[in-house]
Design an enzyme around this catalytic site. Structure first.
Site, short mmCIF file in Angstrom:
data_model
loop_
_atom_site.label_atom_id
_atom_site.label_comp_id
_atom_site.label_asym_id
_atom_site.label_seq_id
_atom_site.Cartn_x
_atom_site.Cartn_y
_atom_site.Cartn_z
N GLY A 1 5.21 -1.11 2.61
CA GLY A 1 4.39 0.07 2.37
C GLY A 1 5.17 1.36 2.31
N HIS B 1 0.81 -1.22 0.00
CA HIS B 1 0.00 0.00 0.00
C HIS B 1 0.84 1.27 0.00
CE1 HIS B 1 0.87 0.63 4.31
NE2 HIS B 1 0.84 -0.69 4.37
N ASP B 2 0.35 2.26 -0.72
CA ASP B 2 0.90 3.62 -0.72
C ASP B 2 2.30 3.73 -1.32
OD1 ASP B 2 -1.32 5.00 0.83
OD2 ASP B 2 -0.73 3.47 2.28
#
Length: 277
Positions: free
Chosen positions: A138, A120-121
């Site tokens: 992440g 994520h991200d």
């Protein structure tokens, strides 16, 4: 939706360009956008919140846009944004963002080889290559034109500078500055990525300029603060110099070290910025 895809599940809430080719047994959820000229291989799964640009290829078994593997994720709406001309090979897994950034990004013309994981991200720049089994935690940022060798594993929040190259099997816990090669264990500076720079049109004068910057930073025995002061005072201002200075000053995890500080024996030889024995 204006096209029937036999043996595949396409949610009526997905938006798919007319000339997209979708193989059998593909699953595409709602709130997905797929641009013109894309090819989606058999058994790929495209999950909600995914935005795919033009002329992308997603190979069999890939799962893109899945929810983050983050215990703080509470179902907030977030995205996975994939640029144009991106290739995602077999069994890659790419998560969408969390409330920290609300999106994960894959830049134009990038290649993710088989079994790559992007958490994520993360933000991956343009024209990047991630070889087989690269694993990104992440919030990682990877600059344009970076190349990561097979089985590289990167700690969360690490930043990889543009035009860098990381050797296969490396464990990356510190930031990697622009224009360099990084390898060995523990991960260390291994010279300027001069071959990659030449392939991208950098002339010898610019490459020598970059080499001098890193000679000061990594070879001459200065600590990082001393080296930055010396570079700013003695090296003529260029886009490349300023990019290096800004990257290092904004680093929150610190940058990779010289081989000497990591226990390797090295020489500073004419014509070579670094040679490790």
């Amino acid at each position: 939706m204006n096209k029937n895809y036999p043996l595949s599940f396409i949610h009526e809430g997905a938006t798919i360009a007319d000339n997209v080719e979708i193989q059998p047994f593909v699953s595409i959820e709602k709130d997905v956008v797929i641009g013109e000229g894309c090819w989606i291989g058999s058994h790929a799964t495209i999950m909600s919140g995914t935005r795919i640009g033009k002329n992308c290829r997603i190979f069999p078994g890939a799962i893109v846009g899945s929810i983050p593997q983050d215990l703080k994720f509470e179902g907030e709406h977030s995205l996975l944004e994939i640029g144009d001309n991106v290739t995602i090979r077999e069994y890659c897994t790419i998560n969408r963002g969390t409330r920290a950034n609300f999106k994960t990004v894959i830049g134009n013309n990038s290649l993710l080889m088989a079994y790559v994981h992007v958490a994520h991200d993360c933000v991956i720049g343009q024209n990047c290559v991630l070889a087989n089994n690269v694993n990104l935690a992440g919030h990682i940022h990877i600059g344009d034109h970076s190349i990561l060798g097979g089985m590289v594993a990167i700690h969360q929040f690490v930043k990889i500078g543009p035009h860098s190259m990381i050797g296969g099997g490396s464990l990356v816990g510190k930031d990697v500055p622009p224009f360099v090669k990084a390898a060995r264990y523990p991960l260390s500076y291994a010279g300027v990525n001069s071959i990659g720079l030449r392939r991208r049109g950098y002339d010898n004068e610019t490459i020598n300029h970059i080499q001098e910057i890193y000679r000061i930073l990594y070879v001459r025995g200065h600590n990082t603060s001393q080296a930055l002061q010396f570079i700013e005072a003695e090296i003529s201002a260029t886009e490349e110099r300023d990019l290096v200075l800004q990257f290092i000053r904004e680093s929150t995890r610190g940058i990779i070290k010289s081989p000497r500080l990591n226990g390797s024996k090295f020489k500073d030889l004419p014509g070579k910025i670094l040679e490790v024995e």
